[in-house]
Scaffold this motif. Structure first.
Motif, PDB file in Angstrom:
ATOM      1  N   VAL A 244       0.765  -1.216  -0.067  1.00 33.58           N
ATOM      2  CA  VAL A 244       0.047  -0.209   0.131  1.00 33.58           C
ATOM      3  C   VAL A 244       0.731   1.197  -0.086  1.00 33.58           C
ATOM      4  O   VAL A 244       0.554   2.095  -0.677  1.00 33.58           O
ATOM      5  N   GLU A 245       1.994   1.245   0.663  1.00 27.49           N
ATOM      6  CA  GLU A 245       2.952   2.531   0.742  1.00 27.49           C
ATOM      7  C   GLU A 245       3.476   2.490  -0.636  1.00 27.49           C
ATOM      8  O   GLU A 245       3.446   3.825  -1.019  1.00 27.49           O
ATOM      9  N   ARG A 246       3.735   1.679  -1.395  1.00 24.38           N
ATOM     10  CA  ARG A 246       4.047   1.691  -2.778  1.00 24.38           C
ATOM     11  C   ARG A 246       3.045   2.374  -3.537  1.00 24.38           C
ATOM     12  O   ARG A 246       3.135   3.346  -4.404  1.00 24.38           O
ATOM     13  N   TRP A 247       1.706   1.897  -3.545  1.00 27.83           N
ATOM     14  CA  TRP A 247       0.622   2.375  -4.210  1.00 27.83           C
ATOM     15  C   TRP A 247       0.572   3.880  -4.156  1.00 27.83           C
ATOM     16  O   TRP A 247       0.450   4.808  -5.007  1.00 27.83           O
ATOM     17  N   LEU A 248       0.990   4.283  -2.855  1.00 30.73           N
ATOM     18  CA  LEU A 248       0.605   5.622  -2.379  1.00 30.73           C
ATOM     19  C   LEU A 248       1.484   6.764  -2.951  1.00 30.73           C
ATOM     20  O   LEU A 248       1.630   8.002  -3.040  1.00 30.73           O
ATOM     21  N   GLU A 249       2.782   6.068  -3.205  1.00 31.95           N
ATOM     22  CA  GLU A 249       3.710   6.903  -4.164  1.00 31.95           C
ATOM     23  C   GLU A 249       3.424   7.633  -5.360  1.00 31.95           C
ATOM     24  O   GLU A 249       3.797   8.356  -5.802  1.00 31.95           O
ATOM     25  N   ASP A 250       2.369   6.813  -6.361  1.00 29.83           N
ATOM     26  CA  ASP A 250       2.171   7.130  -7.375  1.00 29.83           C
ATOM     27  C   ASP A 250       0.483   7.461  -7.542  1.00 29.83           C
ATOM     28  O   ASP A 250       0.335   7.922  -8.675  1.00 29.83           O
ATOM     29  N   GLU A 251      -0.289   7.231  -6.751  1.00 25.53           N
ATOM     30  CA  GLU A 251      -1.709   7.413  -7.005  1.00 25.53           C
ATOM     31  C   GLU A 251      -2.367   8.113  -5.720  1.00 25.53           C
ATOM     32  O   GLU A 251      -1.776   8.038  -4.366  1.00 25.53           O
ATOM     33  N   PRO A 252      -3.381   8.780  -5.926  1.00 25.44           N
ATOM     34  CA  PRO A 252      -4.152   9.700  -4.758  1.00 25.44           C
ATOM     35  C   PRO A 252      -4.628   8.500  -3.921  1.00 25.44           C
ATOM     36  O   PRO A 252      -5.100   7.625  -4.312  1.00 25.44           O
ATOM     37  N   GLY A 253      -4.913   9.089  -2.625  1.00 24.87           N
ATOM     38  CA  GLY A 253      -5.366   7.936  -1.590  1.00 24.87           C
ATOM     39  C   GLY A 253      -6.786   7.502  -1.827  1.00 24.87           C
ATOM     40  O   GLY A 253      -6.954   6.194  -1.654  1.00 24.87           O
ATOM     41  N   GLU A 254      -7.567   8.404  -2.237  1.00 23.94           N
ATOM     42  CA  GLU A 254      -8.717   7.514  -2.879  1.00 23.94           C
ATOM     43  C   GLU A 254      -8.897   6.595  -3.906  1.00 23.94           C
ATOM     44  O   GLU A 254      -9.508   5.739  -3.699  1.00 23.94           O
TER      45      GLU A 254
END
Length: 389
Positions: A244-254
């Motif tokens: 999830v931390e990796r995803w948050l590097e490139d995408e907004p929280g929603e």
């Protein structure tokens, strides 16, 4: 208690335990210990009750304390099965406009139950999370000496305990996520209602992304604070390893919330067979490096690993003092025995400069001589605590 009695410079933020009271807790039938804001040094033989005092203080924040024990295990054995116990403290801090503010907090076990109660200024609190708004506690214990070599679960607990210091609401998010995670696993095992599973997965996704975002924010701040190192303690490099931390590097929280919820939904069959969830914030790990050597902490010597841990908690105290207006209460159990004289004295100097009321234990009082008159010394013998001159 006056500012002079606290021995803290007027422009230094501080928070201190003025009085600690124990009732039927561990080896203590009853104890009232009055202290000043200076560092507290507890010396005595192994088994005398030193660590029990630190554990009592650690329970003045959310969670299971530094030993992660059951409530029933904390009751004094001679008090009988199902006996209640209590820990209470009077906290003091500078008041706006001068003087000192006091807050009374307490926690304990209700007789014959595994229910923990919390009181703040005499009034019952709805949840343990209320404690995090008042007091933050950071600890190092001998059981953490292998933190960088053992499983990721211990590093996650260490990580989240530090995040609590900057974001008190983090404790509630972690509890909500873990509760939903357990309920989902139970329903998957019994072939539960898909609609209820979707509700649980939505909760896990919302709280999970909040947890990951809070961890990322904390690691960014703390990594920056750790870069320079503190005196002779090595600079630590911190990095999160998690889906999830990796995803948050490139995408907004929603978008990450939607993606995580879909991930849980499509993983039900696999997770039902495995008895859990394959990935998520409950799998995140904290990677720590010895910056000067550019080496993973787990490959460093025992002494270097201890020094890295000390470096991290000192940096945490600095960041927290800046952001929350006071350094955390610091519980250092048998830490100085692993440090050479240079590092011991540097640790003492930093604790005093922070204005942190630290509590340190050891078997050899001579190891704390570098404090001089800057600390208050107590001898612990068979659950009897006496002030030393």
């Amino acid at each position: 208690m006056s500012q002079d009695a606290c021995s803290i410079p007027a422009d230094t933020p501080w928070l201190a335990v003025r009085r600690l009271t124990l009732t039927d807790f561990r080896c203590y039938p009853f104890l009232r210990l009055d202290t000043e804001s200076r560092p507290v040094v507890l010396t005595g033989a192994n088994g005398a009750g030193k660590t029990n005092l630190l554990e009592a203080l650690s329970l003045l924040t959310p969670g299971r304390g530094l030993r992660r024990a059951k409530l029933s295990e904390m009751a004094r054995q001679a008090a009988g099965e199902g006996a209640p116990w209590a820990v209470a403290a009077v906290l003091c801090r500078p008041a706006m406009g001068g003087g000192v503010d006091e807050t009374e907090i307490g926690t304990g076990r209700e007789a014959g139950t595994e229910r923990r109660v919390v009181r703040i200024d005499g009034q019952p609190a709805r949840t343990q999370s209320a404690l995090a708004e008042i007091l933050s506690v950071v600890w190092l214990t001998p059981s953490m000496d292998r933190l960088f070599q053992e499983s990721a679960s211990g590093r996650r607990r260490f990580l989240d305990r530090l995040v609590y210091g900057l974001d008190p609401a983090h404790a509630g998010r972690v509890n909500a996520y873990e509760h939903a995670l357990r309920e989902r696993a139970r329903l998957l095992k019994t072939g539960g209602d898909p609609q209820w599973l979707a509700v649980l997965e939505e909760t896990m996704a919302l709280r999970g992304v909040e947890i990951a975002a809070a961890r990322r924010d904390w690691v960014g701040r703390l990594d920056q604070a750790c870069r320079a190192g503190i005196g002779p303690f090595p600079a630590a490099g911190l990095e999160l390893s998690g889906m999830v931390e990796r995803w948050l590097e490139d995408e907004p929280g929603e978008e990450v919330v939607r993606r995580l919820q879909a991930f849980f939904a499509t993983s039900r069959r696999r997770d039902s067979e495995a008895g859990g969830a394959a990935d998520g914030p409950h799998r995140t790990d904290l990677a720590v490096r010895h910056r000067p050597k550019d080496m993973p902490a787990g490959l460093c010597s025992t002494g270097e690993q201890k020094a890295l841990l000390v470096s991290i908690v000192l940096a945490q105290a600095r960041v927290q003092a800046e952001l929350r207006g006071a350094a955390p209460l610091m519980l250092l159990d048998e830490v100085v025995a692993h440090l050479d004289e240079t590092r011991r004295n540097a640790l003492f100097d930093e604790l005093c400069a922070l204005g942190a009321q630290s509590w340190l234990t050891g078997t050899d009082a001579a190891l704390f001589a570098g404090f001089g008159s800057r600390a208050q010394f107590f001898r612990v013998d068979d659950a009897c605590v006496t002030r030393q001159q």
